[in-house]
Design a protein around this motif. Structure first.
Motif, PDB file in Angstrom:
ATOM      1  N   ASP A 200       5.248  14.792  -1.580  1.00  0.00           N
ATOM      2  CA  ASP A 200       6.322  14.706  -2.561  1.00  0.00           C
ATOM      3  C   ASP A 200       6.016  15.587  -3.770  1.00  0.00           C
ATOM      4  N   LEU A 201       4.778  15.539  -4.248  1.00  0.00           N
ATOM      5  CA  LEU A 201       4.395  16.356  -5.403  1.00  0.00           C
ATOM      6  C   LEU A 201       4.444  17.843  -5.076  1.00  0.00           C
ATOM      7  N   LYS A 202       4.036  18.211  -3.860  1.00  0.00           N
ATOM      8  CA  LYS A 202       4.139  19.613  -3.443  1.00  0.00           C
ATOM      9  C   LYS A 202       5.597  20.057  -3.452  1.00  0.00           C
ATOM     10  N   GLY A 203       6.495  19.164  -3.007  1.00  0.00           N
ATOM     11  CA  GLY A 203       7.927  19.456  -3.019  1.00  0.00           C
ATOM     12  C   GLY A 203       8.477  19.652  -4.421  1.00  0.00           C
ATOM     13  N   GLN A 204       7.782  19.091  -5.413  1.00  0.00           N
ATOM     14  CA  GLN A 204       8.183  19.241  -6.817  1.00  0.00           C
ATOM     15  C   GLN A 204       7.520  20.458  -7.466  1.00  0.00           C
ATOM     16  N   GLY A 205       6.724  21.209  -6.676  1.00  0.00           N
ATOM     17  CA  GLY A 205       6.117  22.428  -7.198  1.00  0.00           C
ATOM     18  C   GLY A 205       4.663  22.303  -7.615  1.00  0.00           C
ATOM     19  N   TYR A 206       4.067  21.134  -7.462  1.00  0.00           N
ATOM     20  CA  TYR A 206       2.651  20.961  -7.781  1.00  0.00           C
ATOM     21  C   TYR A 206       1.809  21.505  -6.636  1.00  0.00           C
ATOM     22  N   HIS A 207       0.571  21.870  -6.956  1.00  0.00           N
ATOM     23  CA  HIS A 207      -0.340  22.417  -5.953  1.00  0.00           C
ATOM     24  C   HIS A 207      -1.610  21.574  -5.884  1.00  0.00           C
ATOM     25  N   THR A 208      -2.217  21.555  -4.720  1.00  0.00           N
ATOM     26  CA  THR A 208      -3.496  20.855  -4.561  1.00  0.00           C
ATOM     27  C   THR A 208      -4.616  21.787  -4.991  1.00  0.00           C
ATOM     28  N   PRO A 209      -5.726  21.238  -5.442  1.00  0.00           N
ATOM     29  CA  PRO A 209      -6.067  19.818  -5.515  1.00  0.00           C
ATOM     30  C   PRO A 209      -5.336  19.115  -6.658  1.00  0.00           C
ATOM     31  N   LEU A 210      -5.135  17.831  -6.484  1.00  0.00           N
ATOM     32  CA  LEU A 210      -4.469  16.992  -7.473  1.00  0.00           C
ATOM     33  C   LEU A 210      -5.387  15.863  -7.888  1.00  0.00           C
ATOM     34  N   LEU A 211      -5.258  15.421  -9.113  1.00  0.00           N
ATOM     35  CA  LEU A 211      -5.964  14.228  -9.572  1.00  0.00           C
ATOM     36  C   LEU A 211      -4.912  13.149  -9.785  1.00  0.00           C
ATOM     37  N   LEU A 212      -5.007  12.083  -9.022  1.00  0.00           N
ATOM     38  CA  LEU A 212      -4.061  10.971  -9.131  1.00  0.00           C
ATOM     39  C   LEU A 212      -4.750   9.806  -9.807  1.00  0.00           C
ATOM     40  N   ARG A 213      -4.107   9.238 -10.788  1.00  0.00           N
ATOM     41  CA  ARG A 213      -4.669   8.077 -11.491  1.00  0.00           C
ATOM     42  C   ARG A 213      -3.652   6.968 -11.524  1.00  0.00           C
TER      43      ARG A 213
ATOM     44  N   LYS B  94       0.833  -1.187   0.000  1.00  0.00           N
ATOM     45  CA  LYS B  94       0.000   0.000   0.000  1.00  0.00           C
ATOM     46  C   LYS B  94       0.869   1.239   0.000  1.00  0.00           C
ATOM     47  N   VAL B  95       0.356   2.305  -0.613  1.00  0.00           N
ATOM     48  CA  VAL B  95       1.072   3.566  -0.709  1.00  0.00           C
ATOM     49  C   VAL B  95       0.308   4.623   0.087  1.00  0.00           C
ATOM     50  N   ASP B  96       1.031   5.381   0.901  1.00  0.00           N
ATOM     51  CA  ASP B  96       0.465   6.453   1.711  1.00  0.00           C
ATOM     52  C   ASP B  96       0.184   7.651   0.806  1.00  0.00           C
ATOM     53  N   LEU B  97      -1.097   8.043   0.672  1.00  0.00           N
ATOM     54  CA  LEU B  97      -1.439   9.147  -0.215  1.00  0.00           C
ATOM     55  C   LEU B  97      -0.870  10.478   0.256  1.00  0.00           C
ATOM     56  N   LEU B  98      -0.750  10.677   1.563  1.00  0.00           N
ATOM     57  CA  LEU B  98      -0.174  11.927   2.058  1.00  0.00           C
ATOM     58  C   LEU B  98       1.290  12.048   1.645  1.00  0.00           C
ATOM     59  N   GLU B  99       2.023  10.936   1.645  1.00  0.00           N
ATOM     60  CA  GLU B  99       3.416  10.965   1.194  1.00  0.00           C
ATOM     61  C   GLU B  99       3.495  11.364  -0.277  1.00  0.00           C
ATOM     62  N   ILE B 100       2.584  10.850  -1.096  1.00  0.00           N
ATOM     63  CA  ILE B 100       2.561  11.202  -2.522  1.00  0.00           C
ATOM     64  C   ILE B 100       2.281  12.688  -2.679  1.00  0.00           C
ATOM     65  N   VAL B 101       1.271  13.194  -1.980  1.00  0.00           N
ATOM     66  CA  VAL B 101       0.905  14.609  -2.087  1.00  0.00           C
ATOM     67  C   VAL B 101       2.061  15.492  -1.619  1.00  0.00           C
TER      68      VAL B 101
END
Length: 73
Positions: free
Chosen positions: A60-73, A51-58
């Protein structure tokens, strides 16, 4: 002098309480769960132990410059 009123919880809140409150077993169909940290976790295959922790993904993506809300597929 009166003592301040303190309210004690009936029991300590658990990840099981969160899963029950949000009905994760009903809508997650085995793909979503609450992990030991209290975060939502997802697995590609229902019932899988991997299983993957969704908060860790979010985070990590924020650290790469992405902003929420995000759509993950």
């Amino acid at each position: 002098m009166s003592r301040p009123l303190t309210l004690e919880p009936l029991h300590r809140w658990s990840t099981r309480d969160s899963a029950d409150l949000y009905g994760i077993e009903r809508w997650g169909v085995g793909h979503f769960s609450i992990n030991s940290e209290g975060h939502v976790a997802v697995s590609a295959q229902a019932g899988s132990q991997h299983k993957v922790d969704l908060l860790e993904i979010v985070n990590d993506l924020k650290g790469q410059g992405y902003h929420t809300p995000l759509l993950l597929r």
